[in-house]
Scaffold this active site. Structure first.
Site, short mmCIF file in Angstrom:
data_model
loop_
_atom_site.label_atom_id
_atom_site.label_comp_id
_atom_site.label_asym_id
_atom_site.label_seq_id
_atom_site.Cartn_x
_atom_site.Cartn_y
_atom_site.Cartn_z
N CYS A 108 31.62 -7.05 7.27
CA CYS A 108 30.51 -7.03 6.30
C CYS A 108 29.17 -6.73 6.98
CB CYS A 108 30.39 -8.37 5.59
SG CYS A 108 31.93 -9.01 4.96
N HIS A 126 28.23 -13.08 0.99
CA HIS A 126 29.29 -12.28 0.37
C HIS A 126 30.39 -13.22 -0.07
CE1 HIS A 126 32.37 -9.43 -0.45
NE2 HIS A 126 33.00 -9.52 0.71
N HIS A 128 34.12 -13.86 -2.43
CA HIS A 128 35.29 -13.32 -3.11
C HIS A 128 35.59 -14.20 -4.33
CE1 HIS A 128 37.26 -10.82 0.38
NE2 HIS A 128 35.98 -10.54 0.23
N GLU A 156 19.76 -20.08 -19.81
CA GLU A 156 18.75 -20.77 -18.98
C GLU A 156 18.88 -20.44 -17.49
OE1 GLU A 156 16.22 -22.35 -20.03
OE2 GLU A 156 15.52 -23.55 -18.33
N HIS A 213 36.81 -7.13 -5.96
CA HIS A 213 36.59 -7.61 -4.59
C HIS A 213 35.68 -8.85 -4.57
CE1 HIS A 213 35.40 -6.31 -0.21
NE2 HIS A 213 35.25 -7.61 -0.38
C1 LIG Z 1 41.00 -10.95 3.10
S1 LIG Z 1 39.45 -10.55 3.68
C2 LIG Z 1 39.28 -8.78 3.78
C3 LIG Z 1 37.95 -8.35 4.34
C4 LIG Z 1 36.82 -8.78 3.45
O1 LIG Z 1 36.76 -8.35 2.29
C5 LIG Z 1 35.81 -9.71 3.89
O2 LIG Z 1 34.90 -10.01 3.14
C6 LIG Z 1 35.84 -10.42 5.20
O3 LIG Z 1 35.52 -9.62 6.23
P1 LIG Z 1 35.38 -10.26 7.70
O4 LIG Z 1 35.40 -9.08 8.59
O5 LIG Z 1 34.06 -11.01 7.71
O6 LIG Z 1 36.52 -11.21 7.93
ZN LIG Z 2 34.93 -8.97 1.21
#
Ligand SMILES: CSCCC(=O)C(=O)COP(=O)(O)O
Ligand SMILES: [Zn+2]
Length: 260
Positions: A108, A126, A128, A156, A213
């Site tokens: 990332c 970031h 998921h 709100e 994602h």
């Molecule tokens: C199952 S995680 C796949 C990679 C990803 O989407 C992520 O956000 C994590 O990346 P990293 O290189 O920080 O492990």
């Molecule tokens: Zn990711």
């Protein structure tokens, strides 16, 4: 497309690199990234090594390793780079001041750097999160450009968002929050150009959703990035539940009371 290892060149430099990540202060980025990620893991934001966060203090950027269990990270696992020392404008070659052995920096990284260089952010998160992914799946069902932006108003929690980098104040209850959606790519770092395009198209946004994602959220500092990420996750969950109940995300509500 190659893997990250043959696409991004990593260069090391620094005299006493461990000084950069050694501190008793819990708010030092090298301590804060592991403690934040441990909290984010409990929310389902960084499970199975996915997701993460990065912090910038002035010129120094602190980054987690790739592919590690983010809730178990230690300060000694953290990479440090100097933004000013980066000479490659595409940031494909990066010079690290500190680099832990046995790891690679997070995939990332170029996306975090986009938030720092293009928005002057102090922190980028970031996740998921299921709610973020579900919102992108619901939008995918819509036709045309409406599938490329999440919009919600008259809730709100929208007040948890700033009006835009360099602007004062937060959004109001009646304002519409808009979060652009970009399509996923096989390699995380290939998202960078699309994230940057979305930033240009939506200059006031503090977040970009990635279809199927997750989401990238940033802020001037850790406090603001975390507040916005939490507010957004709340709104994503609410939006999914509203959809299940057949309720619209955009509504016409007549303002009540004085408008400030
Ligand atoms: C199952 S995680 C796949 C990679 C990803 O989407 C992520 O956000 C994590 O990346 P990293 O290189 O920080 O492990
Ligand atoms: Zn990711």
């Amino acid at each position: 497309m190659g893997s990250q290892s043959n696409r991004t060149k990593v260069v090391m430099s620094a005299d006493k690199p461990d000084d950069l990540i050694t501190s008793d202060n819990p708010d030092h980025p090298a301590n804060l990234i592991p403690s934040l990620c441990a909290k984010f893991w409990t929310l389902g934001w960084v499970t199975g090594t996915g997701g993460g966060c990065s912090i910038r203090e002035d010129d120094l950027v602190y980054i987690a390793p790739s592919g590690v269990q983010k809730e178990l990270m230690k300060p000694t696992d953290i990479y440090v780079l100097s933004l000013a020392a980066q000479t490659d404008p595409t940031l494909r070659q990066r010079t690290y001041l500190r680099s832990p052995p046995c790891y690679k920096p997070s995939q990332c990284t170029p996306l975090f750097l986009a938030a720092f260089t293009r928005r002057g952010a102090g922190c980028c998160i970031h996740t998921h999160s299921h709610w973020a992914v579900l919102v992108t799946l619901l939008l995918e069902q819509q036709q045309g450009d409406s599938s490329k932006v999440f919009e919600i108003n008259n809730i709100e929690q929208i007040k948890g968002f700033g009006r835009g980098m360099g602007k004062t104040g937060n959004l109001g209850y009646h304002d519409t929050l808009r979060i652009p959606v970009i399509e996923n790519t096989p390699h995380e770092e290939d998202l960078t150009e699309f994230l940057e395009e979305a930033m240009e198209q939506y200059p006031d946004t503090y977040a970009v959703l990635v279809r199927r994602h997750g989401v990238y959220v940033w802020g001037d500092n850790v406090h603001k990035a975390k507040t916005q990420c939490e507010s957004l996750d709340y709104l994503f969950q609410l939006a999914v539940e509203m959809k299940q109940l057949g309720l619209p995300w955009i509504s016409q509500v007549t303002p009540v009371g004085p408008q400030r």
